[in-house]
Design a protein around this motif. Structure first.
Motif, PDB file in Angstrom:
ATOM      1  N   LYS A 132       0.695  -1.221  -0.192  1.00 11.83           N
ATOM      2  CA  LYS A 132       0.000   0.048  -0.051  1.00 11.83           C
ATOM      3  C   LYS A 132       0.818   1.285  -0.038  1.00 11.83           C
ATOM      4  N   LEU A 133       2.070   1.167   0.190  1.00 10.70           N
ATOM      5  CA  LEU A 133       2.980   2.350   0.395  1.00 10.70           C
ATOM      6  C   LEU A 133       3.735   2.588  -0.703  1.00 10.70           C
ATOM      7  N   LEU A 134       3.479   1.779  -1.791  1.00  5.48           N
ATOM      8  CA  LEU A 134       4.065   2.195  -3.172  1.00  5.48           C
ATOM      9  C   LEU A 134       3.432   3.018  -3.810  1.00  5.48           C
ATOM     10  N   ASP A 135       3.914   4.305  -4.277  1.00  4.69           N
ATOM     11  CA  ASP A 135       3.402   5.298  -4.935  1.00  4.69           C
ATOM     12  C   ASP A 135       3.137   5.306  -6.560  1.00  4.69           C
ATOM     13  N   HIS A 136       1.980   4.992  -7.016  1.00  2.00           N
ATOM     14  CA  HIS A 136       1.646   4.760  -8.359  1.00  2.00           C
ATOM     15  C   HIS A 136       1.751   6.330  -9.016  1.00  2.00           C
ATOM     16  N   GLY A 137       1.811   7.261  -8.270  1.00  2.00           N
ATOM     17  CA  GLY A 137       2.086   8.487  -9.056  1.00  2.00           C
ATOM     18  C   GLY A 137       3.333   8.829  -8.942  1.00  2.00           C
ATOM     19  N   TRP A 138       4.258   7.898  -9.111  1.00  2.00           N
ATOM     20  CA  TRP A 138       5.650   8.299  -8.935  1.00  2.00           C
ATOM     21  C   TRP A 138       6.333   9.329 -10.028  1.00  2.00           C
ATOM     22  N   ASP A 139       5.761   9.093 -11.149  1.00  2.00           N
ATOM     23  CA  ASP A 139       6.165   9.716 -12.402  1.00  2.00           C
ATOM     24  C   ASP A 139       5.908  11.146 -12.223  1.00  2.00           C
ATOM     25  N   LYS A 140       4.889  11.641 -11.465  1.00  2.00           N
ATOM     26  CA  LYS A 140       4.427  12.945 -11.358  1.00  2.00           C
ATOM     27  C   LYS A 140       5.584  13.563 -10.344  1.00  2.00           C
ATOM     28  N   ARG A 141       5.992  12.955  -9.257  1.00  2.00           N
ATOM     29  CA  ARG A 141       7.013  13.245  -8.696  1.00  2.00           C
ATOM     30  C   ARG A 141       8.302  13.440  -9.058  1.00  2.00           C
ATOM     31  N   LEU A 142       8.608  12.807 -10.107  1.00  2.00           N
ATOM     32  CA  LEU A 142       9.675  12.752 -10.952  1.00  2.00           C
ATOM     33  C   LEU A 142       9.668  13.772 -11.864  1.00  2.00           C
ATOM     34  N   ALA A 143       8.675  14.229 -12.505  1.00  2.00           N
ATOM     35  CA  ALA A 143       8.454  15.255 -13.518  1.00  2.00           C
ATOM     36  C   ALA A 143       8.550  16.580 -12.746  1.00  2.00           C
ATOM     37  N   ASP A 144       8.354  16.698 -11.528  1.00  2.00           N
ATOM     38  CA  ASP A 144       8.633  18.176 -10.756  1.00  2.00           C
ATOM     39  C   ASP A 144      10.113  18.439 -10.635  1.00  2.00           C
ATOM     40  N   LEU A 145      11.055  17.814 -10.775  1.00  4.69           N
ATOM     41  CA  LEU A 145      12.373  17.703 -10.596  1.00  4.69           C
ATOM     42  C   LEU A 145      13.421  17.831 -11.797  1.00  4.69           C
ATOM     43  N   PRO A 146      14.401  18.576 -11.545  1.00  3.37           N
ATOM     44  CA  PRO A 146      15.402  18.385 -12.560  1.00  3.37           C
ATOM     45  C   PRO A 146      15.815  17.387 -12.478  1.00  3.37           C
ATOM     46  N   ARG A 147      16.619  16.758 -13.742  1.00  7.43           N
ATOM     47  CA  ARG A 147      17.330  15.420 -13.589  1.00  7.43           C
ATOM     48  C   ARG A 147      18.341  15.301 -12.704  1.00  7.43           C
ATOM     49  N   GLU A 148      19.128  16.471 -12.431  1.00  6.74           N
ATOM     50  CA  GLU A 148      20.264  16.351 -11.448  1.00  6.74           C
ATOM     51  C   GLU A 148      19.946  16.127 -10.060  1.00  6.74           C
ATOM     52  N   ARG A 149      18.685  16.228  -9.655  1.00  2.18           N
ATOM     53  CA  ARG A 149      18.269  16.186  -8.524  1.00  2.18           C
ATOM     54  C   ARG A 149      17.418  14.874  -8.125  1.00  2.18           C
ATOM     55  N   ARG A 150      17.537  14.007  -9.138  1.00  3.52           N
ATOM     56  CA  ARG A 150      16.961  12.798  -9.007  1.00  3.52           C
ATOM     57  C   ARG A 150      17.746  11.685  -8.557  1.00  3.52           C
ATOM     58  N   VAL A 151      17.510  10.842  -7.639  1.00  3.71           N
ATOM     59  CA  VAL A 151      18.319   9.636  -7.196  1.00  3.71           C
ATOM     60  C   VAL A 151      17.647   8.756  -7.393  1.00  3.71           C
ATOM     61  N   PHE A 152      18.099   7.405  -7.961  1.00  2.00           N
ATOM     62  CA  PHE A 152      17.648   6.128  -8.077  1.00  2.00           C
ATOM     63  C   PHE A 152      18.208   5.344  -6.955  1.00  2.00           C
ATOM     64  N   LEU A 153      17.490   4.831  -6.135  1.00  2.00           N
ATOM     65  CA  LEU A 153      17.902   3.933  -5.055  1.00  2.00           C
ATOM     66  C   LEU A 153      17.392   2.434  -5.392  1.00  2.00           C
ATOM     67  N   GLY A 154      18.342   1.616  -6.095  1.00  2.00           N
ATOM     68  CA  GLY A 154      17.756   0.350  -6.284  1.00  2.00           C
ATOM     69  C   GLY A 154      17.982  -0.742  -5.123  1.00  2.00           C
ATOM     70  N   LEU A 155      16.955  -1.402  -4.549  1.00  2.00           N
ATOM     71  CA  LEU A 155      17.344  -2.421  -3.518  1.00  2.00           C
ATOM     72  C   LEU A 155      17.674  -3.471  -3.957  1.00  2.00           C
ATOM     73  N   GLN A 156      18.258  -4.227  -3.095  1.00  2.00           N
ATOM     74  CA  GLN A 156      18.479  -5.787  -3.674  1.00  2.00           C
ATOM     75  C   GLN A 156      17.811  -6.762  -2.685  1.00  2.00           C
ATOM     76  N   LEU A 157      18.291  -8.096  -3.145  1.00  2.00           N
ATOM     77  CA  LEU A 157      17.646  -9.041  -2.147  1.00  2.00           C
ATOM     78  C   LEU A 157      18.141  -8.808  -0.928  1.00  2.00           C
ATOM     79  N   PHE A 158      17.341  -9.522   0.240  1.00  2.00           N
ATOM     80  CA  PHE A 158      17.700  -9.236   1.515  1.00  2.00           C
ATOM     81  C   PHE A 158      17.099 -10.384   2.255  1.00  2.00           C
ATOM     82  N   PRO A 159      17.803 -11.253   2.872  1.00  2.00           N
ATOM     83  CA  PRO A 159      19.363 -11.144   3.216  1.00  2.00           C
ATOM     84  C   PRO A 159      20.006 -11.445   1.877  1.00  2.00           C
ATOM     85  N   GLU A 160      21.254 -11.031   1.508  1.00  2.00           N
ATOM     86  CA  GLU A 160      21.817 -11.269   0.543  1.00  2.00           C
ATOM     87  C   GLU A 160      23.237 -11.641   0.754  1.00  2.00           C
TER      88      GLU A 160
END
Length: 462
Positions: free
Chosen positions: A241-269
């Motif tokens: 329920k915490l996933l944001d399906h309007g994520w692309d709108k949040r993305l469009a509000d920012l210049p590219r240089e202020r956007r950070v992609f944090l990719g999670l991995q398997l845990f435990p790993e």
């Protein structure tokens, strides 16, 4: 003739035994921690030592308080059980492995990536005896493998220009995804419950099976039990329920240089538990939240996306903590990682392959200590203290004027530590099947070519 020991794990023994039969430079023996498995099983000796009563004392005598604490901290099973029992298991397995090495007299030990205390203890014993211990894992380059020592890759060859160009072509393709995530595309609440139900039944099965097999402390069986700290619970479905399906709108509000992609991995790993040197970095959730807080206060927005194979296994606490940060957006599982790489200027990961893909795409790639991270092309975070100055380091980072050259340099390193071989050939391997046997031959050729250089103890003894 030198002797190589291959340590097998559950469901891979037929493959290892066939691979052993294809070794030309040494006699190969398959060692197992499952009953009546491989050429030599540790099980009976393990329980003889565990039940003798002094196993915990042996563990402390061999590795000390700090060493035992490190073994426990890094093993997903041991850190979930009583410390006294964990010490007994370490001590019992230590003595069983020492006895096996006394009998087998290996000159080289090889297995998959260390992902449990049994392999961790085996590596420590081998190192003390001057025996090289190699881990084999898949390379991000398709149909290739790597040899490593606790996550540190071994340079195996000097790659050709053709090798480098082929790797760049494959890994920079818009639709590229590692082989182990290509089929993970369906994410729904129904699928969550199917995964939950399957692993609940699996855990119950192994809880009975470990007693039927007279192997109650086998790490593979214990790892299936639902009571371990990292296992998903009924309430963890709330994370969806915490996933944001309007994520692309949040993305469009920012210049590219202020956007950070944090990719999670398997845990435990395994690549975090056993590749990261600093114990502080093993506090997975705390480290991630701290990264987001530091970057968020510096004016970045962090788009967090979970690993597709983690669907149904992520506990909700991490997502709850992240969702409370106003500068964090939790991206749905079905959004392709390549899409976020294309829209962000910064990538943050622990050891995941997203860090490599991001660097090849020209992003500022922040990583810990993965095999692919060359010193000059990545921002390394090797301890928790370095997180506090991460924003300043990002501000100082500059994109190379020659991205093509950067790609070649990164790929030269990756190709130098990768050789031909099908890492996943063990899946449903049937030694009676000609096609299955043929699939092993590229790997056998690579091992016959490269393993002799690692026979240090054999040369020393001579």
């Amino acid at each position: 003739m030198p002797r190589v020991v291959f340590f097998t794990i559950h469901s891979t023994t037929p493959w290892w035994k066939y691979l052993a039969s294809r070794m030309e430079f040494a006699e190969a023996v398959v060692l197992s921690d499952l009953r009546a498995d491989g050429d030599y099983s540790l099980v009976d000796d393990f329980y003889r030592f565990v039940d003798r009563g002094d196993a915990a004392a042996v563990a402390l005598a061999r590795f000390g308080e700090e060493g035992c604490a490190d073994v426990i901290l890094r093993c997903r099973v041991l850190r979930s059980i009583n410390r006294d029992l964990a010490l007994k298991l370490i001590g019992g397995m230590t003595q069983a492995i020492e006895e096996a090495f006394d009998r087998l007299e290996p000159h080289l030990v090889m297995t998959f990536t260390i992902d449990r205390y049994v392999m961790d203890v085996m590596e420590r014993i081998a190192r003390r005896r001057g025996i090289d211990f190699l881990e084999m894992t898949t390379s991000i380059i398709p149909d290739q493998v790597m040899l490593m020592r606790r996550g540190r890759p071994a340079r195996l060859r000097e790659p050709s220009t053709e090798d480098i160009n082929a790797g760049i072509s494959q890994l920079c393709a818009e639709d590229f995804a590692p082989a182990y995530v290509r089929d993970a595309k369906r994410f729904s609440r129904g699928r969550f419950w199917r995964i939950f139900g399957y692993y609940a039944v699996r855990g119950a099965f192994f809880n009975v099976w470990r007693f039927l097999k007279r192997d109650r402390y086998n790490c593979h069986y214990l790892d299936a039990l639902k009571q371990l700290k990292h296992k998903v619970r009924v309430g963890d479905v709330a994370a969806l329920k915490l996933l944001d399906h309007g994520w692309d709108k949040r993305l469009a509000d920012l210049p590219r240089e202020r956007r950070v992609f944090l990719g999670l991995q398997l845990f435990p790993e395994a690549s975090m538990d056993y590749w990261l040197k600093s114990q502080d970095m093993l506090a997975h959730d705390d480290v991630l939240v701290r990264c987001c807080e530091v970057l968020g206060r510096a004016g970045y927005r962090i788009f967090v996306k979970d690993h597709p194979l983690q669907f149904g296994f992520r506990q909700r606490e991490l997502f709850e903590r992240l969702s409370k940060l106003p500068f964090v957006t939790l991206v749905p599982y079905d959004v392709p990682a390549n899409l976020l790489i294309g829209k962000c200027a910064v990538s943050v990961t622990f050891t995941g392959t997203i860090g490599l893909q991001a660097a090849l795409a020209g992003l500022c790639s922040v990583a810990t200590e993965p095999y692919y991270a060359t010193e000059q092309h990545f921002v390394h975070v090797r301890n928790v203290g370095e997180i506090d100055v991460l924003a300043e380091r990002l501000a100082q980072w500059r994109l190379s004027d020659d991205l093509a050259m950067t790609r070649r340099e990164i790929m030269r390193h990756l190709a130098a530590i990768s050789v031909e071989g099908d890492y996943f050939g063990w899946r449903n391997f049937d030694p009676e099947n000609a096609a299955a046997r043929a699939s092993v031959e590229p790997l056998a050729r690579s091992l016959n070519t490269h393993l002799p250089r690692f026979l240090k103890s054999c040369r020393t003894a001579a």
